[in-house]
Design an enzyme around this catalytic site. Structure first.
Site, mmCIF file in Angstrom:
data_model
loop_
_atom_site.group_PDB
_atom_site.id
_atom_site.type_symbol
_atom_site.label_atom_id
_atom_site.label_comp_id
_atom_site.label_asym_id
_atom_site.label_seq_id
_atom_site.Cartn_x
_atom_site.Cartn_y
_atom_site.Cartn_z
ATOM 1 N N GLN B 127 29.809 5.653 58.611
ATOM 2 C CA GLN B 127 31.164 5.954 59.053
ATOM 3 C C GLN B 127 32.114 5.645 57.905
ATOM 4 O OE1 GLN B 127 32.543 2.964 61.683
ATOM 5 N NE2 GLN B 127 34.316 4.106 62.413
ATOM 6 N N GLY B 128 32.667 6.684 57.268
ATOM 7 C CA GLY B 128 33.541 6.478 56.109
ATOM 8 C C GLY B 128 35.000 6.531 56.496
ATOM 9 N N SER B 130 37.287 3.251 56.473
ATOM 10 C CA SER B 130 38.074 2.274 55.716
ATOM 11 C C SER B 130 38.096 2.584 54.232
ATOM 12 C CB SER B 130 37.494 0.874 55.898
ATOM 13 O OG SER B 130 37.391 0.566 57.256
ATOM 14 N N SER B 162 29.117 0.707 56.287
ATOM 15 C CA SER B 162 27.808 0.144 56.631
ATOM 16 C C SER B 162 26.714 1.177 56.449
ATOM 17 C CB SER B 162 27.792 -0.336 58.084
ATOM 18 O OG SER B 162 28.762 -1.337 58.256
ATOM 19 N N GLU B 245 33.214 3.311 70.390
ATOM 20 C CA GLU B 245 32.553 2.193 69.742
ATOM 21 C C GLU B 245 32.763 0.937 70.583
ATOM 22 O OE1 GLU B 245 34.102 1.841 65.835
ATOM 23 O OE2 GLU B 245 33.075 -0.023 65.365
ATOM 24 N N SER B 376 40.714 -5.493 63.896
ATOM 25 C CA SER B 376 40.687 -6.961 63.899
ATOM 26 C C SER B 376 41.315 -7.518 65.172
ATOM 27 C CB SER B 376 41.459 -7.496 62.691
ATOM 28 O OG SER B 376 42.847 -7.335 62.919
#
Ligand SMILES: Cc1cc2nc3c(=O)[nH]c(=O)nc-3n(C[C@H](O)[C@H](O)[C@H](O)COP(=O)(O)OP(=O)(O)OC[C@H]3O[C@@H](n4cnc5c(N)ncnc54)[C@H](O)[C@@H]3O)c2cc1C
Lengths: 371, 394
Positions: B127-128, B130, B162, B245, B376
């Site tokens: 998953q690109g 960030s 990741s 997610e 976050s």
């Protein structure tokens, strides 16, 4: 939460929204929850009959219904011997021989609870009630509404086992001495049993029947305390959310500052998760075994004791100086939450007991207070 | 487990659970190797085994190669998988994060060509999203994609991606319009990781693992047919991805924490010296009790989540409460257990109180990421305050 429970909670909430405002709350806290007219008003609404069995002319709902009512009562902070009236007759009638058919006085009675286990490991300081062949002996401090009650429900433990007594609060050998109370919702007293207390009256439950009753009593006392604390927390989140939107500093509502927003978000997460935990506990309690019930109740109370008090403290902080005064009702909510916190165990005491249970098998019952 | 409004569904789930258990009891459950490349290989094979047996993509559409069942069936399987102490398949980013969005918004070709390979483990996805300058403020991302004939030409940099070094595909957010407001100039592209111009550089996490990477993109050509949804319409899809997610992840992780606590309890119960020092015995009981309470709170919370999944509400602000609690509780549980390692946590080979130091110290460190990834905890608090409580926006 099942539909019935949601309905009970909403009915109680709707009535209190309509007929119970800050002025009434203040009047009731001035007399520390003892107002016969108010109790009659509630009795007429049928709330005290919620969990009383059909045979005793109650509504015959499960005890969970009492928990649902306590959430709304906590949210509006209603003083008085309400948990006692909602729970004790209903529970006793389930356990007495013949469904308690000879105790038609129970549903209408104010019953005060004398159970040293309410103090957990502080019972050394607060209570030395023990069972003796002639009846209960010793004393307990504090007992809620002991002076005002018609009956005392006394749990007396001894090496021989547990006995449950139902004594007249004005009977022979029973000495009730009012003491100052820092709980704005309750009158408190010291109860002393000068022998022979309740002379001539046999315990209403003994042996394994008494054990079963006491196990349920303690579990439900914890569950109801958790529900009341959940109500307090949910109520204060709503109140504080409204406050930070109108109070302005630096030319903006303080609710626009991120430190305030994050505090409110944490309060919301605590209150709503506590509320969910109570819902699930009430749902599960009805179908669980005695061991499971002990665990469910201890978990709910452990979380409530911590979460609700944290919500109260944040609410006070978010109100600034006003929060520290008696001009708002925050202090009433806070003092009630503090009084409930250690009632049948706070988070420290209970998490410890839960851990013990998980590591070494069921031992959740209160340690016997035989002194 | 849950109070189910629909008795037919409840009965079906019970039967499904029995099937899961039976299959897992007979399956050859792999040992997870320590080295990352070995682990990758073994878990990819495991995914293939699960796929062949019909346990992957349980709630996905049949056209995409899934089983066409409900999210509740998926949840039942995840629970049983964790209880059997079986590892997760390797392609979780594809399965839980980007795949459901492609299934929902992708073209028929994208869905039928790419998704079955994603499910089987043949293709591993990353998953690109960030970037170095776009973390919490994701919509300020800068990786550029310009149209040139039938292709997009992509240049820029991604980070914290990741499994990028092992993945064959990437679901990437790129800027396709410099003039539109930040979130209205973003598109969602499917990028073949073997394309010329892509360089990945693994970053080492504090656990010692190299699970995520920097990804450098230099004039990478991506066919226009790999656009998901509308041009400049990628933000809505990204929000869907982040929302999916959250719910699936919360439910799966809860069971994993429960299994972890049970493992810790088993290790602690078997330790003969647990109460040798009463001060330590007290702390053991408190840590176990506290963790159990926290997990019950999470379980109560997820019953609501399951209700939302069953009703298919899609992402809602309440998901942020779940995420915040989940982060806190993961850190509380692993933090409590790791504290019981005492000074011996510095020696991975030791077994204080019967606890496996290497495992608990690793998992405790890993728990520190929980409040950072996937939005976050601070971002979740902003969402709760603004969208649930209605406090003013910044
Ligand atoms: C283990 C792991 C795996 C990851 N995997 C992937 C992946 O596969 N693909 C991918 O795209 N990304 C991935 N990420 C990236 C992750 O989503 C980002 O780290 C996250 O969004 C935070 O961005 P940042 O690291 O740039 O921190 P920043 O956004 O710079 O945040 C730094 C600090 O500032 C705080 N902050 C930022 N903005 C605000 C605000 N408005 N209000 C209050 N506080 C604020 C944050 O809460 C944080 O504490 C992964 C991260 C981790 C840790």
């Amino acid at each position: 939460m099942t539909d019935t429970l949601a309905e009970v909670e909403e009915t109680v909430d709707a009535y209190l929204k309509r007929s119970y405002d800050a002025q009434r709350r203040h009047a009731l806290t001035r007399c520390q929850g003892w107002d016969r007219t108010f109790l009659e008003e509630i009795a007429d609404l049928g709330w005290f009959a919620l969990a009383v069995p059909d045979e005793a002319d109650g509504l015959g709902l499960p005890l969970s219904a009492v928990g649902a009512a306590m959430m709304s009562l906590g949210r509006h902070l209603v003083p008085g011997p309400l948990p006692e009236r909602l729970l004790l007759p209903a529970l006793l009638l389930r356990h007495l021989d013949g469904g308690g058919s000879d105790r038609s006085d129970l549903p209408g009675a104010v019953v005060a609870l004398v159970d040293p286990a309410a103090h957990g490991s502080w019972s050394v300081d607060g209570g030395h009630v023990r069972g003796e062949p002639a009846g209960p002996a010793g004393s307990m401090l504090p007992v809620r509404f002991a002076r005002e009650a018609d009956l005392l429900l006394v749990v007396a433990e001894s090496a021989e086992g547990t006995a449950v007594h139902l004594l007249s609060s004005r009977g022979p050998g029973v000495d009730v001495e009012p003491v100052e109370s820092a709980d704005p919702t309750a009158r408190l007293a010291r109860v002393t049993f000068a022998e022979p207390a309740g002379a001539g009256t046999a315990p209403v439950l003994t042996g394994s029947a008494a054990e079963r009753f006491v196990t349920e009593l303690r579990a439900w006392a914890q569950i109801l305390a958790a529900c009341e604390l959940a109500g307090i927390a949910v109520g204060l989140v709503a109140e504080t959310t409204a406050f930070v939107q109108v109070r302005e500093q630096f030319g903006r509502p303080i609710g626009a500052f991120q430190a305030v927003k994050h505090t409110l978000a944490d309060m919301y997460a605590l209150a709503s998760s506590l509320r969910n935990l109570c819902d699930v506990t009430l749902e599960d309690a009805t179908s669980s075994s005695a061991d499971e019930l002990l665990m469910l109740a201890a978990v709910a109370k452990a979380y409530a004791a911590d979460a609700a008090v944290r919500v109260c403290e944040s609410a006070i902080q978010m109100h600034g100086g006003t929060g520290f005064t008696t001009e708002t009702d925050l202090h009433l909510y806070y003092k009630r939450a503090l009084a409930l916190r250690a009632w049948y165990g706070d988070h420290e005491e209970l998490t410890h007991r839960i851990g013990d249970n998980l590591l070494t098998g069921p031992q959740l019952a209160e340690p016997r207070s035989t002194s | 487990m849950t109070t189910m409004a629909d008795p037919a569904l409840a009965a079906d789930l019970t039967q499904y659970r029995t099937q899961c258990r039976k299959w897992l009891a007979e399956a050859r459950i792999p040992e997870v190797p320590l080295s990352l490349t070995e682990r990758f290989r073994v878990l990819r094979e495991w995914q293939h085994t699960l796929y062949e047996a019909g346990w992957i993509g349980i709630a996905w559409s049949r056209e995409a190669g899934g089983q066409g069942l409900t999210h509740l069936h998926q949840l039942v399987f995840s629970e049983e998988l964790a209880r059997a102490r079986a590892p997760q398949p390797i392609g979780l980013i594809g399965l839980d994060v980007v795949g459901p969005s492609i299934d929902r918004f992708g073209t028929l070709r994208q869905r039928t060509e790419l998704l079955p390979r994603l499910l089987s483990g043949e293709d591993i996805w990353c998953q690109g999203f960030s970037e170095p300058e776009a973390g919490s403020d994701l919509s300020s991302l800068r990786t550029r994609a310009e149209i040139d004939g039938d292709d997009f030409v992509v240049s820029g940099q991604k980070v914290w991606t990741s499994w990028a070094h092992l993945a064959s595909w990437c679901a990437m957010l790129v800027r396709t319009n410099l003039d539109a407001p930040k979130s209205r100039g973003i598109s969602y592209l499917l990028v073949d990781m073997s394309s010329p111009g892509i360089v990945t550089r693994p970053l080492t996490q504090m656990t010692g693992d190299q699970e995520f990477c920097e990804v450098f993109l230099d004039r990478v050509r991506v066919p226009r047919e790999n656009l998901v949804g509308e041009l400049d319409g990628g933000w809505a899809i990204a929000r869907h991805t982040l929302g999916t997610e959250r719910a699936a992840y919360t439910l799966r992780r809860r069971v994993e924490y429960e299994v972890a606590l049970q493992d810790a309890i088993d290790e602690l119960s078997a330790c003969p010296t647990r109460d040798a020092d009463p001060r330590r015995g007290y702390r053991v009981r408190a840590a176990v009790g506290r963790s159990h309470v926290a997990l019950r709170v999470l379980e109560a919370q997820t019953r609501k989540t399951i209700g939302r999944l069953a009703a298919d509400t899609g992402p809602v602000p309440e998901d942020s409460v779940d995420k915040l609690l989940l982060n806190d509780i993961e850190q509380q549980v692993y933090g409590s257990i790791a504290d019981l390692l005492g000074p011996l946590r510095a020696t991975p080979a030791a077994r204080p109180l019967g606890l496996d130091v290497a495992r608990w110290a690793h998992d405790h460190l890993y728990s520190r990421a929980a409040s950072i990834y996937g939005g976050s905890s601070q971002i979740q608090r902003n969402i709760i305050a603004e969208r649930i409580l209605g406090l003013p926006r910044d």
